[in-house]
Scaffold this active site. Structure first.
Site, PDB file in Angstrom:
ATOM      1  N   ARG A 213      -3.165  10.666   7.471  1.00 32.54           N
ATOM      2  CA  ARG A 213      -4.118  10.211   8.476  1.00 32.54           C
ATOM      3  C   ARG A 213      -4.522   8.752   8.296  1.00 32.54           C
ATOM      4  O   ARG A 213      -4.474   7.953   9.239  1.00 32.54           O
ATOM      5  CB  ARG A 213      -5.399  11.065   8.433  1.00 32.54           C
ATOM      6  N   THR A 214      -4.938   8.396   7.080  1.00 30.80           N
ATOM      7  CA  THR A 214      -5.502   7.058   6.874  1.00 30.80           C
ATOM      8  C   THR A 214      -4.438   5.983   7.102  1.00 30.80           C
ATOM      9  O   THR A 214      -4.683   4.997   7.799  1.00 30.80           O
ATOM     10  CB  THR A 214      -6.099   6.951   5.455  1.00 30.80           C
TER      11      THR A 214
ATOM     12  N   LYS B 205       9.418  -0.534  -9.917  1.00 26.03           N
ATOM     13  CA  LYS B 205      10.126  -1.299 -10.958  1.00 26.03           C
ATOM     14  C   LYS B 205       9.156  -1.888 -11.969  1.00 26.03           C
ATOM     15  O   LYS B 205       9.505  -2.787 -12.732  1.00 26.03           O
ATOM     16  CB  LYS B 205      10.932  -2.430 -10.309  1.00 26.03           C
TER      17      LYS B 205
ATOM     18  N   ARG C  72      -5.074   1.613  -0.617  1.00 25.42           N
ATOM     19  CA  ARG C  72      -5.420   2.910  -1.229  1.00 25.42           C
ATOM     20  C   ARG C  72      -4.799   2.936  -2.614  1.00 25.42           C
ATOM     21  O   ARG C  72      -3.633   2.552  -2.782  1.00 25.42           O
ATOM     22  CB  ARG C  72      -4.874   4.060  -0.391  1.00 25.42           C
TER      23      ARG C  72
ATOM     24  N   HIS D 166     -14.461   5.959  -0.020  1.00 23.69           N
ATOM     25  CA  HIS D 166     -13.521   5.996   1.105  1.00 23.69           C
ATOM     26  C   HIS D 166     -14.334   5.647   2.365  1.00 23.69           C
ATOM     27  O   HIS D 166     -14.579   6.493   3.220  1.00 23.69           O
ATOM     28  CB  HIS D 166     -12.909   7.398   1.209  1.00 23.69           C
TER      29      HIS D 166
END
Ligand code: NCD
Length: 332
Positions: free
Chosen positions: A65-66, A93, A115, A143
């Site tokens: 969703r985000t 990496k 995020r 959030h």
């Protein structure tokens, strides 16, 4: 002296936590989001507002969703977007967060949405970029855009947030959504009750945040809104037994049809685990606002990007409406 000092989010430069916002900021963002609703009903769902701006979405943790709503929000405002997921990038990496941010910043982005599994990662990003930084979820910490879209959803369904009683049910301990939402709901004058197993409700933190606690699912009966949280198994310490089993959790704290009334709104940030924290019948019922929350995520995140990147004189609900009018201004 700056004759037109930036206001709102632009003044703060970043959106890292609900604690960065005053009530007036929240009200303005919600009004702006409402202004953007009209764009969603057009055939061509795009306005030129952020043409020439660049928004980078950097996700070091899973998201449906985000990440999709931030990408779409930027695109609907005509910004250029870059979407980077940790897996498949040079993070695989061994590139560090600092080097990833220095690399992306070489392209002069206007906004970096991030995020990350670690609390505080978005704050670290602000030290290595000139871009505005938006926290799209950092560990158990915050959030903020989820909270804004939740406030938007509640306001749309019930008219206002002030004076409501909201029960947050489930794994509060590991939930950044709970932390942001407690702050956001209190800022707008709602009362919050936390309900769940003792091991998943941090009692001291609850008292410090001015909310009450109950271990009895029956206490959600008084709430106007029942806000359900997923068990955040990925954040639980290995070997720790927070609840005896998921079956027992559902039996004692699951939100089932018998435990909610038709007059109550049921919300959940997603992803939902049907049959665990929420019964499928409840998730699909008329009381459920889960799909509305997803939809609200789009206009709310458009409003956040808009608030960060536009001049103070053009900000606010009416201004947002002007920005999307006349309808002829759509760009392909
Ligand atoms: C939440 C998150 O990632 O914090 N989901 C979301 O953003 N829609 C909640 C969760 O993962 O349970």
């Amino acid at each position: 002296m700056d004759l037109y000092p930036p206001t709102g989010l632009a003044r703060r430069r970043h959106l890292l936590s609900i604690g960065d916002l005053e009530r007036a900021d929240v009200e303005r963002i919600l009004e702006t989001a409402e202004g953007f609703e009209s764009v969603m009903h057009r055939d061509v769902k795009k306005v030129p507002t952020l043409r020439g701006r660049t928004v980078m979405n950097v996700f070091f943790e899973s998201s449906t969703r985000t990440s999709s709503s931030f990408e779409l929000a930027a695109k609907r405002l005509s910004a250029d977007t870059v979407n980077l997921k940790a897996s498949g990038s040079s993070v695989d990496k061994g590139e560090s967060l600092k080097d990833t941010v220095l690399t992306l910043s070489a392209y002069d982005p206007d906004v970096i949405v991030i995020r990350h599994p670690q609390a505080g990662a978005p704050a670290l990003v602000t030290r290595h970029t000139d871009a505005h930084v938006v926290n799209a979820g950092d560990g158990k910490h915050q959030h903020p855009t989820q909270s804004l879209l939740d406030l938007y959803t509640i306001r749309k369904a019930l008219g206002q947030v002030e004076g409501l009683q909201v029960a947050i049910v489930g794994d509060v301990l590991h939930s950044r959504v709970a932390r942001s939402n407690i702050q956001a709901l209190r800022l707008l004058g709602a009362e919050v009750l936390l309900v769940g197993p003792p091991a998943l409700i941090p009692r001291d933190a609850a008292a410090a945040m001015g909310v009450t606690v109950s271990y009895d699912i029956g206490d959600i009966a008084e709430a106007d809104v029942v806000y359900v949280l997923r068990m955040q198994r990925e954040r639980m310490l290995e070997g720790a037994n927070y609840v005896p089993s998921l079956t027992e959790y559902s039996a004692l704290w699951g939100v089932t049809p018998e435990r909610v009334q038709p007059s109550q709104l049921v919300m959940h940030p997603g992803p939902i685990n049907r049959g665990v924290e929420i019964a499928a019948e409840v998730a699909d019922s008329a009381s459920s606002r889960i799909v509305d929350q997803v939809r609200a995520g789009l206009v709310t995140r458009m409003a956040v990007l808009y608030d960060l990147l536009t001049e103070p004189t053009t900000r606010g609900g009416q201004a947002a409406l002007r920005a999307v009018e006349p309808a002829g201004q759509e760009v392909a």
